[in-house]
Scaffold this motif. Sequence first.
Motif, PDB file in Angstrom:
ATOM      1  N   LEU A   1      41.587   2.884  57.718  1.00  0.00           N
ATOM      2  CA  LEU A   1      41.946   2.353  59.034  1.00  0.00           C
ATOM      3  C   LEU A   1      42.377   0.890  58.982  1.00  0.00           C
ATOM      4  O   LEU A   1      43.330   0.491  59.667  1.00  0.00           O
ATOM      5  N   LEU A   2      41.686   0.081  58.161  1.00  0.00           N
ATOM      6  CA  LEU A   2      41.862  -1.367  58.250  1.00  0.00           C
ATOM      7  C   LEU A   2      42.098  -2.052  56.913  1.00  0.00           C
ATOM      8  O   LEU A   2      42.226  -3.275  56.858  1.00  0.00           O
ATOM      9  N   GLY A   3      42.158  -1.302  55.827  1.00  0.00           N
ATOM     10  CA  GLY A   3      42.254  -1.900  54.503  1.00  0.00           C
ATOM     11  C   GLY A   3      43.619  -2.493  54.203  1.00  0.00           C
ATOM     12  O   GLY A   3      44.644  -2.098  54.747  1.00  0.00           O
TER      13      GLY A   3
ATOM     14  N   ASN B   1      47.890   1.271  56.050  1.00  0.00           N
ATOM     15  CA  ASN B   1      46.733   1.711  56.843  1.00  0.00           C
ATOM     16  C   ASN B   1      47.154   2.667  57.949  1.00  0.00           C
ATOM     17  O   ASN B   1      48.330   2.741  58.328  1.00  0.00           O
ATOM     18  N   LEU B   2      46.179   3.380  58.513  1.00  0.00           N
ATOM     19  CA  LEU B   2      46.472   4.413  59.501  1.00  0.00           C
ATOM     20  C   LEU B   2      46.984   3.854  60.829  1.00  0.00           C
ATOM     21  O   LEU B   2      47.724   4.536  61.536  1.00  0.00           O
TER      22      LEU B   2
ATOM     23  N   ASP C   1      52.178   3.690  63.895  1.00  0.00           N
ATOM     24  CA  ASP C   1      53.287   2.938  64.486  1.00  0.00           C
ATOM     25  C   ASP C   1      54.622   3.345  63.867  1.00  0.00           C
ATOM     26  O   ASP C   1      55.614   3.543  64.573  1.00  0.00           O
ATOM     27  N   ARG C   2      54.658   3.447  62.554  1.00  0.00           N
ATOM     28  CA  ARG C   2      55.918   3.736  61.864  1.00  0.00           C
ATOM     29  C   ARG C   2      56.379   5.179  62.088  1.00  0.00           C
ATOM     30  O   ARG C   2      57.585   5.447  62.195  1.00  0.00           O
ATOM     31  N   LEU C   3      55.439   6.102  62.188  1.00  0.00           N
ATOM     32  CA  LEU C   3      55.807   7.490  62.477  1.00  0.00           C
ATOM     33  C   LEU C   3      56.354   7.629  63.896  1.00  0.00           C
ATOM     34  O   LEU C   3      57.336   8.343  64.128  1.00  0.00           O
TER      35      LEU C   3
END
Length: 458
Positions: free
Chosen positions: A214-216, A251-252, A257-259
Amino acid sequence: MLEERIRKIIQQGEGIHVEFKRCRNQVNRDVYKSICAFLNRIGGYIFLGVEDNGTITGINPDSLESIKKNITTTLNNPEKFNPPLYIIPESYTIDGKIILFLPIPKGSQVYRCNGRIYDRNEDGDLDITNQGESVYQLYLRKQSAFSENRIYPYVSISDLRSDLIQRIKKMVIVVNPNHPWGTINDQELLKSAQLYQRDYQSGKEGYTLAAVLLLGKDEVIGSILPQYRTDAILRVFDLDRCDDRDDIRTNLIETYDRLIAFINKHLPDPFYLEKDQRISLRDRIFREVISNLCIHREYMDAFPAKLIIEKKQVKTENANRPHGHGMIRPDNFTPYPKNPTIARFFKEIGRADELGSGIRNLYKYTKMYSNGINPKLIENTIFQTIIPLPQIAFTTEKIDITEQATEQATEQATEQAHIFGIDENVYIKLLNFCQQPRTTKEIMNHLGLKHREYFRSQ
């Protein structure tokens, strides 16, 4: 019909995953013990308004809403139920009497009700709080069942992106202005989100795989899961290769966002009114599809997740730990979270609905978007979602998207370069390089710059 399926479950009687509770005007306290026990075991169904022998006595219609509110409030109060649980009690009329149906998933954490730990067996709900061995075994089951809970003791908070954590705080405030994540410090937020845990088998504690995903930072994700990627592909005219592509290894939060951006770039959004208000069918559909692709994936599997836009459909594929096999439909669907911690995180930031309700909305809006054709959701070791597209989605003539974008960028380059005081050739070079999202480090390397402060000043 779902009512008929519920009737059949009630006729089969109580068991390790089915419980009946008398409920006329208020919720009995032992309902919450049963919910806790189901979460700690294999999940199941709880029916309110049904006697132990299966006789449907029903709920007082005047008390229905207060009972629903009581359940929702209690399950979201960490002092009474921890971690908090998000489910929607569903009311049905069977034989002219109202009952409440509570679909309880298998929990990824060890749950407590009023500070006590309950487990489930054929005889009912057992308080195992003071049974050390039983509690120990319960923690072992949870750690092995969900790969998102895997602990990486050498991952520190510096390996997570602080800017992304600040963004999360802003996102939850938009969803709920009183959300506690908006005011607590970063470490407390990560613990509250169950992204920092303790392994009761090894005694190790630390950040989990869910925290990293999620945040890495990208390099941390790549080190832990070198096979991890999500592939967004447009394959409409060039069927041997592709017309456009985004290879996503971040990150997810930014993957989502990109999808979404990829979908918005390539798919139409026809005009549609719902109750005299325009809504985006495209957003309603693909918000659910992309959330599911991120949330319910088995990340320890090397199979890359894919989102493929074809001429007549959009298809997603992801590795899956199946809970059943075959086609999923709203009338035969039992909500089952594959990564409950990630799912809850997405719900808190407003990127996912309550478990189960998203599937119903997906069917509803896809039929409107796709000229009456239903989506397909296929549960197997590779989970597939297929969204049929309207006939107007693509023209018969190929449009070279990259060439068009480059041409437009070149036309504007001279004007923009003068505005920003940048050399025109450098500006065009930067525009071409950034056709795909790039990190600051990648841009600096591409331009041959080494000093970050100088780069920012330019």
